[in-house]
Design an enzyme around this catalytic site. Structure first.
Site, PDB file in Angstrom:
ATOM      1  N   GLY A 240      11.592  -4.246 -10.562  1.00 35.61           N
ATOM      2  CA  GLY A 240      10.800  -4.658 -10.006  1.00 35.61           C
ATOM      3  C   GLY A 240      10.363  -5.078 -11.570  1.00 35.61           C
ATOM      4  N   GLU A 274      17.783  -2.691  -7.529  1.00 37.43           N
ATOM      5  CA  GLU A 274      16.904  -3.195  -6.125  1.00 37.43           C
ATOM      6  C   GLU A 274      15.682  -4.313  -6.474  1.00 37.43           C
ATOM      7  OE1 GLU A 274      14.991   0.454  -5.447  1.00 37.43           O
ATOM      8  OE2 GLU A 274      17.101   1.488  -4.238  1.00 37.43           O
ATOM      9  N   PRO A 275      16.602  -5.214  -7.023  1.00 31.09           N
ATOM     10  CA  PRO A 275      15.809  -6.235  -7.428  1.00 31.09           C
ATOM     11  C   PRO A 275      15.191  -6.733  -6.090  1.00 31.09           C
ATOM     12  CG  PRO A 275      17.913  -7.579  -7.387  1.00 31.09           C
ATOM     13  CD  PRO A 275      17.970  -5.832  -7.797  1.00 31.09           C
ATOM     14  N   TYR A 317      -4.502  -7.790  -4.229  1.00 35.42           N
ATOM     15  CA  TYR A 317      -4.257  -7.460  -5.802  1.00 35.42           C
ATOM     16  C   TYR A 317      -4.994  -8.065  -7.189  1.00 35.42           C
ATOM     17  CZ  TYR A 317       0.554  -6.276  -4.143  1.00 35.42           C
ATOM     18  OH  TYR A 317       1.434  -5.574  -3.249  1.00 35.42           O
ATOM     19  N   CYS A 376     -12.927 -15.125   8.250  1.00 38.28           N
ATOM     20  CA  CYS A 376     -14.087 -14.485   8.044  1.00 38.28           C
ATOM     21  C   CYS A 376     -14.009 -12.974   7.093  1.00 38.28           C
ATOM     22  CB  CYS A 376     -14.624 -14.674   9.482  1.00 38.28           C
ATOM     23  SG  CYS A 376     -14.433 -15.809  10.289  1.00 38.28           S
TER      24      CYS A 376
HETATM   25  C1  LIG Z   1       9.466  -2.714  -3.658  1.00 40.95           C
HETATM   26  C2  LIG Z   1      10.453  -1.900  -4.166  1.00 40.95           C
HETATM   27  C3  LIG Z   1      11.272  -2.788  -4.645  1.00 40.95           C
HETATM   28  C4  LIG Z   1      11.400  -4.219  -5.099  1.00 40.95           C
HETATM   29  O1  LIG Z   1      10.642  -4.238  -5.998  1.00 40.95           O
HETATM   30  P1  LIG Z   1      10.145  -5.918  -6.788  1.00 40.95           P
HETATM   31  O2  LIG Z   1       9.267  -5.133  -7.686  1.00 40.95           O
HETATM   32  O3  LIG Z   1      10.445  -6.671  -5.703  1.00 40.95           O
HETATM   33  O4  LIG Z   1      11.570  -5.684  -7.380  1.00 40.95           O
HETATM   34  C5  LIG Z   1      12.966  -2.074  -5.332  1.00 40.95           C
HETATM   35  N1  LIG Z   1      12.840  -0.528  -5.060  1.00 40.95           N
HETATM   36  C6  LIG Z   1      11.989  -0.324  -3.994  1.00 40.95           C
HETATM   37  C7  LIG Z   1      12.144   1.661  -3.615  1.00 40.95           C
HETATM   38  C8  LIG Z   1      11.220  -0.857  -3.844  1.00 40.95           C
HETATM   39  O5  LIG Z   1       9.981  -0.370  -3.113  1.00 40.95           O
END
Ligand SMILES: *Cc1c(COP(=O)(O)O)cnc(C)c1O
Length: 448
Positions: A240, A274-275, A317, A376
């Site tokens: 995130g 989890e980047p 977005y 389109c």
């Molecule tokens: C999308 C996602 C991420 C990565 O998010 P980023 O904003 O790209 O870092 C990590 N964990 C989970 C569960 C996700 O769905």
């Protein structure tokens, strides 16, 4: 713009290659990535976390090209997947199954079997029903599934509502108030092994405080579980971290990591992160060519050969991507250059545009354009109100397109997907060929 994408004598370069040369060689639209930028972002993360046991699980959905997955695998990364397809990509790219965590609210039985067969590190379970199903599937296979719950900490990530996932009214994770009961239940299930806790509160966060608020809430649960004899091996704090697209000022990777380490001080659990976006977002651009300039009553349109099917973020977005020319207009050339015959031809194409001053058409005159694709849909735009000096044929780069660009692309309007190129110093590698139209309908059948 970062040091990997830079102007050199008015030409936009990636590492040591002029992007205009890539456009000439491979055509447009195409995605271009810098291997050095990808490597550098990963290393920054790994360095910042090196003081404790950790695993960086790259979020595959942000960019799932095999060459990129392979690069991260060789740097030591694990992977965060959200489908069986992504697992197969990771394995095909040389990633290790025992470094894979599996997130997502809708895991099918087939996906569970695939992941159990491969031997992934952990399932991030997002509901009670999923827990029951996983226990059953693992039991039938004679296996034990390692699990964590994705706990929804109910904190506001202060990001776009479509990419905010940690508030209690969205579909992700198990409710904070139900997490303890679910852990107790899981601990008694025969074919599951409780190994961790997970949270992921959203994407493109530009402050550290929501991450820390989430971590603290999750850690309170970890402590309560420990008190009941349920000891966890890892803490997964999700992804995130945001990047700079425009004028955002997200914390650096180092500052973010420092804050996480601070929140975990004195704890033995392994840290998983989890980047996605922060590892790839600013390492890639999308190249496109101006097909037409179209004067309008109120707005001028630059119709380019990339579209919402190639880069969906603006349409989805209202996301901002900087749009810059591959050849920067030289400031001193003006009226007199337009009298040159070949230049004059191009100048004619902007006929109908207002000109500043004495009526002479200026080739390098900036106008304010809506940058749109050929699809389109009125929503098919890539940038609003961009001031640029454009001509038919001008080449442009959409910056910061490495994350959620190609991986969100589609074939809408029967548009073959773009090529992808990885640059390494002065070398070019085609890492995905441009799709052909024949590939698009190869599986379709006309009925008699
Ligand atoms: C999308 C996602 C991420 C990565 O998010 P980023 O904003 O790209 O870092 C990590 N964990 C989970 C569960 C996700 O769905």
């Amino acid at each position: 713009m970062n040091s990997y994408f830079h102007y050199q004598q008015d030409q936009l370069y990636v590492e040591q290659v002029a992007l205009a040369d890539i456009a000439a060689k491979y055509g447009t639209p195409c995605y271009v990535y810098s291997r050095a930028a990808l490597t550098d972002a990963y290393r920054q993360f790994a360095d910042a976390l090196k003081s404790r046991e950790h695993l960086i699980c790259f979020a595959v959905k942000s960019n799932s090209n095999l060459a990129i997955l392979n690069l991260f695998a060789r740097l030591g990364a694990g992977f965060d997947i959200v489908s069986g397809g992504e697992l197969q990509r990771v394995l095909a790219a040389g990633g290790e199954a025992n470094k894979v965590v599996f997130s997502g609210v809708g895991k099918t039985e087939a996906e569970m079997r695939l992941a159990l067969d491969a031997g992934i590190l952990c399932f991030n379970v997002e509901s009670a029903a999923e827990l029951d199903r996983l226990n059953e599937v693992a039991g039938r296979m004679g296996k034990v599934a390692a699990i964590s719950f994705r706990v929804n900490p109910d904190v506001d990530a202060k990001t776009h509502p479509y990419i905010s996932t940690g508030l209690k009214n969205n579909k992700f994770g198990v409710a904070y108030t139900e997490a303890l009961a679910l852990y107790r239940k899981a601990a008694g299930m025969a074919h599951l092994r409780v190994t961790g806790m997970d949270c992921h509160i959203g994407s493109q966060l530009t402050e550290v405080s929501p991450f820390i608020a989430a971590a603290e809430k999750v850690l309170a649960l970890v402590d309560q579980l420990a008190g009941e004899g349920i000891k966890l091996e890892h803490l997964d704090l999700g992804g995130g971290l945001g990047i700079r697209y425009d004028d955002e000022t997200p914390p650096s990777i180092a500052a973010y990591a420092q804050a996480l380490l601070g929140a975990l001080q004195g704890r033995a659990e392994k840290l998983i992160v989890e980047p996605g976006r922060v590892l790839v977002g600013n390492a890639g651009v999308l190249l496109t060519r101006v097909e037409y300039l179209k004067p309008g009553e109120e707005k001028h349109f630059a119709i380019v050969d990339a579209a919402m099917n190639d880069l969906m973020r603006p349409a989805l977005y209202d996301a901002y991507h900087a749009i810059v020319p591959l050849t920067r207009p030289s400031p001193q050339s003006s009226d007199e250059t337009t009298s040159h015959s070949t230049k004059h031809d191009k100048a004619v194409q902007v006929a109908g545009y207002p000109t500043s001053g004495g009526g002479g058409k200026r080739e390098n005159q900036s106008l304010i354009f809506e940058v749109v694709g050929p699809i389109c849909e009125t929503g098919d735009f890539l940038g609003h109100a961009r001031e640029m000096a454009l001509q038919q044929g001008s080449l442009l780069a959409l910056m910061s397109a490495g994350a959620y660009g190609m991986s969100m692309s589609s074939n809408y309007n029967t548009r073959p997907r773009a090529a992808e190129i990885m640059v390494d110093g002065d070398e070019l590698h085609l890492i995905r060929e441009r799709e052909t139209v024949q590939q698009l309908f190869a599986g379709e059948k006309i009925i008699g």
